[in-house]
Design an enzyme around this catalytic site. Structure first.
Site, short mmCIF file in Angstrom:
data_model
loop_
_atom_site.label_atom_id
_atom_site.label_comp_id
_atom_site.label_asym_id
_atom_site.label_seq_id
_atom_site.Cartn_x
_atom_site.Cartn_y
_atom_site.Cartn_z
N ASP A 110 0.85 -1.20 0.00
CA ASP A 110 0.00 0.00 0.00
C ASP A 110 0.88 1.25 0.00
OD1 ASP A 110 0.96 -0.32 2.60
OD2 ASP A 110 -1.00 -0.76 3.46
N ASP A 115 -8.11 -1.83 13.93
CA ASP A 115 -9.49 -1.97 13.44
C ASP A 115 -9.66 -3.18 12.51
OD1 ASP A 115 -8.14 -1.17 11.15
OD2 ASP A 115 -9.29 0.68 10.85
N HIS A 154 -7.81 -3.89 9.80
CA HIS A 154 -7.46 -3.71 8.39
C HIS A 154 -6.23 -4.54 8.00
CE1 HIS A 154 -4.84 0.14 9.26
NE2 HIS A 154 -4.07 -0.92 9.25
N GLU A 197 -9.74 -0.75 5.00
CA GLU A 197 -10.38 -0.42 6.27
C GLU A 197 -11.69 -1.21 6.41
OE1 GLU A 197 -8.59 0.95 8.31
OE2 GLU A 197 -7.95 2.99 7.86
P1 PGA Z 1 1.68 -1.51 12.92
O1 PGA Z 1 0.67 -1.32 11.70
O2 PGA Z 1 2.47 -2.73 12.60
O3 PGA Z 1 2.53 -0.28 12.92
O4 PGA Z 1 0.86 -1.67 14.14
C1 PGA Z 1 -0.05 -2.41 11.26
C2 PGA Z 1 -1.04 -2.01 10.18
O5 PGA Z 1 -1.58 -0.90 10.23
O6 PGA Z 1 -1.29 -2.82 9.28
#
Ligand code: PGA
Length: 283
Positions: free
Chosen positions: A89, A158, A160, A165
């Site tokens: 992404d 959340d 995702h 999302e």
């Molecule tokens: P993080 O992000 O590893 O920094 O917690 C994970 C994500 O948003 O997929």
């Protein structure tokens, strides 16, 4: 425009089911152990398929994976000279050379430590004028490169995956998404703590795109991910928890530390299953 790969082979390989058809949950003592386990799986893949296309993720969670794999490269036990890297992404609107564009982050955290050049890297162009065309071009480029062999994923608080999302279509393709306020707050730490600097829009591989990788490996660490992990593994397959789409994949592995596993009802069963599996099976 998506960055082309220097050595796309156009080959297709069937997904490796590796002897099972369920989400495998591996509970590890800590993030470092999770990183070592996944780096080991990547190293095995590169031994079998030296030009494997590795899908990589940004964020804090995958860092132990990249550190463990880079240590193997330095010790000479892994050869990355033909390996290829695909991005999951990207923020929309940040110039590619912005230090927090995911292209820059991946160059710093993955490509350079692994000794892989940008000619073996592919990703969507978040600075494109025509974003829908850039999304389509990236999906096409992934297919032409033969598809992702192993996709490493983090998970948002959340639920995702990538930047899909909650309520993202489970069959979505690479496209533009709007970040939730929660995700922007979570990511503000990369922008000097100023949530106002976090872009609102991103390009993300869709859930349908992600599901085309041959092996999905999701790493989650820390108590803050425990609810999302439980919903992913033990909840229904539902767009409200995008990561639950892993249940639809023939070869998905969820690696969690004790804190991220703390809300799993079947934790003991997962521990028993992993402890009893044959060594040859790998993850
Ligand atoms: P993080 O992000 O590893 O920094 O917690 C994970 C994500 O948003 O997929």
């Amino acid at each position: 425009m998506a960055v082309p790969l220097s050595s796309g082979t156009g080959r297709r390989r069937v997904p490796s089911q590796n002897g099972r058809l369920s989400v495998e949950v591996v509970i590890v003592p800590d993030a470092k152990a999770g990183g070592a386990l996944i780096a080991g799986a990547m190293a095995d893949l590169l031994r079998r398929t030296p030009d494997a296309l590795l899908g990589v993720a940004t964020g804090s969670t995958p860092l132990p994976v990249y550190e463990a794999l880079a240590a193997r490269v330095r010790s000479g036990s892994v050869d990355t000279s033909r390996a290829r890297i695909a991005q999951l992404d990207e923020y929309v609107g940040l110039p590619a050379d912005h230090p927090e564009s995911y292209r820059s982050v991946l160059r710093r955290e993955v490509l350079e430590p692994l000794g892989i050049g940008m000619d073996a890297f592919m990703g969507p162009d978040g600075a494109a004028e025509d974003i829908p065309a850039a999304c389509e071009a990236y999906d096409r480029a992934l297919a032409e490169a033969g598809g992702v062999d192993l996709q490493l994923l983090g998970i948002g608080t959340d639920g995702h995956i990538g930047f899909n999302e909650p309520c993202s279509s489970l069959v979505s393709r690479t496209r533009i998404k709007t970040l939730t306020e929660q995700t922007r707050v979570d990511n503000a730490r990369f922008f000097g703590g100023d949530v106002g600097q976090v872009p609102h829009h991103v390009i993300t591989q869709g859930i349908g795109t992600i599901l085309e990788a041959r092996h999905l490996v999701l790493l989650a660490t820390g108590e803050g991910k425990a609810d999302a992990v439980a919903a992913t593994v033990e909840g229904p397959v539902a767009a409200v928890c995008p990561a639950s789409a892993l249940q639809l994949h023939p070869h998905a592995t969820v690696v969690v530390d004790e804190a991220a596993a703390s809300k799993l009802k079947f934790a003991d069963y997962f521990r028993h299953t992993y402890a009893s599996k044959p060594d040859w099976q790998g993850i």
